[in-house]
Enzyme design. Sequence first.
Site, short mmCIF file in Angstrom:
data_model
loop_
_atom_site.label_atom_id
_atom_site.label_comp_id
_atom_site.label_asym_id
_atom_site.label_seq_id
_atom_site.Cartn_x
_atom_site.Cartn_y
_atom_site.Cartn_z
N SER A 88 0.81 -1.22 0.00
CA SER A 88 0.00 0.00 0.00
C SER A 88 0.84 1.27 0.00
O SER A 88 0.29 2.37 -0.06
CB SER A 88 -0.91 0.01 1.23
OG SER A 88 -0.15 -0.04 2.42
N THR A 213 -2.52 3.03 3.35
CA THR A 213 -1.68 4.23 3.46
C THR A 213 -0.98 4.11 4.80
O THR A 213 -1.43 3.36 5.66
CB THR A 213 -2.60 5.49 3.49
OG1 THR A 213 -3.37 5.53 2.30
CG2 THR A 213 -1.83 6.79 3.65
N THR A 231 1.59 6.92 0.53
CA THR A 231 0.77 5.84 -0.02
C THR A 231 1.08 5.58 -1.49
O THR A 231 1.60 6.47 -2.18
CB THR A 231 -0.74 6.22 0.08
OG1 THR A 231 -1.55 5.10 -0.29
CG2 THR A 231 -1.09 7.38 -0.82
N ARG A 241 -4.53 9.61 -11.21
CA ARG A 241 -5.39 9.88 -10.05
C ARG A 241 -4.52 10.28 -8.85
O ARG A 241 -3.53 9.62 -8.54
CB ARG A 241 -6.21 8.62 -9.72
CG ARG A 241 -7.13 8.77 -8.49
CD ARG A 241 -6.50 8.18 -7.25
NE ARG A 241 -7.46 8.05 -6.14
CZ ARG A 241 -7.11 7.76 -4.89
NH1 ARG A 241 -5.84 7.54 -4.59
NH2 ARG A 241 -8.01 7.66 -3.94
N ASP A 244 -6.11 11.51 -1.34
CA ASP A 244 -6.12 12.46 -0.21
C ASP A 244 -4.75 12.65 0.43
O ASP A 244 -4.49 13.69 1.04
CB ASP A 244 -7.09 11.96 0.87
CG ASP A 244 -6.68 10.59 1.42
OD1 ASP A 244 -6.36 9.69 0.60
OD2 ASP A 244 -6.68 10.40 2.65
N THR A 264 -6.30 7.22 6.57
CA THR A 264 -6.04 6.14 5.62
C THR A 264 -7.41 5.67 5.13
O THR A 264 -8.43 5.97 5.74
CB THR A 264 -5.30 4.95 6.26
OG1 THR A 264 -6.12 4.41 7.30
CG2 THR A 264 -3.99 5.36 6.87
N GLY A 265 -7.40 4.91 4.06
CA GLY A 265 -8.68 4.41 3.54
C GLY A 265 -9.02 5.06 2.21
O GLY A 265 -8.14 5.50 1.47
N GLY A 267 -9.61 7.49 -0.30
CA GLY A 267 -9.21 8.89 -0.33
C GLY A 267 -10.30 9.85 -0.78
O GLY A 267 -10.36 10.99 -0.32
N1 GLY Z 1 -5.88 6.99 1.17
C1 GLY Z 1 -5.14 6.64 0.06
C2 GLY Z 1 -5.77 6.93 -1.21
O1 GLY Z 1 -6.98 6.89 -1.33
O2 GLY Z 1 -5.08 7.21 -2.15
#
Ligand code: GLY
Length: 361
Positions: A88, A213, A231, A241, A244, A264-265, A267
């Site tokens: 990740s 992340t 991340t 792309r 966040d 994290t998670g 984004g």
């Molecule tokens: N939180 C990492 C992403 O969505 O890129």
Amino acid sequence: MSKLDRRDFIRHSIAAGAGAAALGRFPEVSAAPVSGRKVNPIVITSHTNQTGQEAIRQAWDILSSGGTAMDAVEKGANIVEVDPNDHSVGYGGLPNAAGVVQLDASCMDGKTYNAGAVGCLENIKTPSSVARAIMEHTQHIMLVGKGALEFAVSMGFKEENLLTPQSREMWIRWREQLSPDDDYGPKSYLKTLKGGGGSKGSETLPVEYHHGTVNVLAVDSQGDIAGITTTSGVSWKVPGRVGDSPIIGDGLYVDNLVGAAGATGWGEDVMKSCATYFIVGRMRDGRSPQQACEDACDMIVQRYRGIGSDYVPGEKFVALSKDGEVGCAYMGGGGGPPALTLHTPEGQKLYHGRSLYPAKG
Ligand code: GLY
């Protein structure tokens, strides 16, 4: 000024004063310097696996010998970034739809309120260090894509292939699922399982969908706070792309007078809610880091109810106050286990956060 003008002026001044009080304007802060207030240092990370523990141990070595929060969080983030088995983040992170690893990272130094960030950075194993170089050696905050890579190379970072044999294999497995009818389809994978060919080892590699992340946050012995979020982003993302993680106030926020937060998670949810800025703001208003992380989950779920009744956001938040209190809240199964790893003078341990709004089904 005529009598009338003066009356109007006084009336408007009173109204403006009353309005400011009613709005509760941003509180003035003491002019006393935050740096140098001598506190017990602490470092936390959203990672709870072995690499996360090693990251915290090495970050702690810096803090416990009087080093800065910024140096500590960079060391911790780098440990995770160069781990080929962490899919990740950094080297070994899962690639985009075109099979290219594009990394996002940000750093923020509470001592200076300065920040740096990179988006879609290719070929550099430690994007958080590039973010720090941007913060410290330019007047900018964020560089992306080719410009970010050129800057990194000019600063002496080494270009390397970030795909590992395993992450490449995972990408090929994902690509196989795109069509059931061509050579990359699941049928060819089935053939592999039956011994009809295909690449060795693919039987054991699951197709993973990651939006993991790592956040590393620290308070040093001078009372200064710093943070990093890094991340490889959502696996198989559309090339270009940006999530966040490199956006200050989304994936990371630090306020030396209050504390820090990391996300994290998924984004896109975090970007629409400016979640870490929200969390630090709640802490500024007197909420504990734990309460503030839970407030962010409540806020996001309430806001996003319009997306669909089955929609459960998938994020994890971690927060650290300037006094060394921590918080962690998690919803929908995103961002790894609902816990964080921390290190204080008392040693290293796991802090179990709170799981809210579990995924349906
Ligand atoms: N939180 C990492 C992403 O969505 O890129």
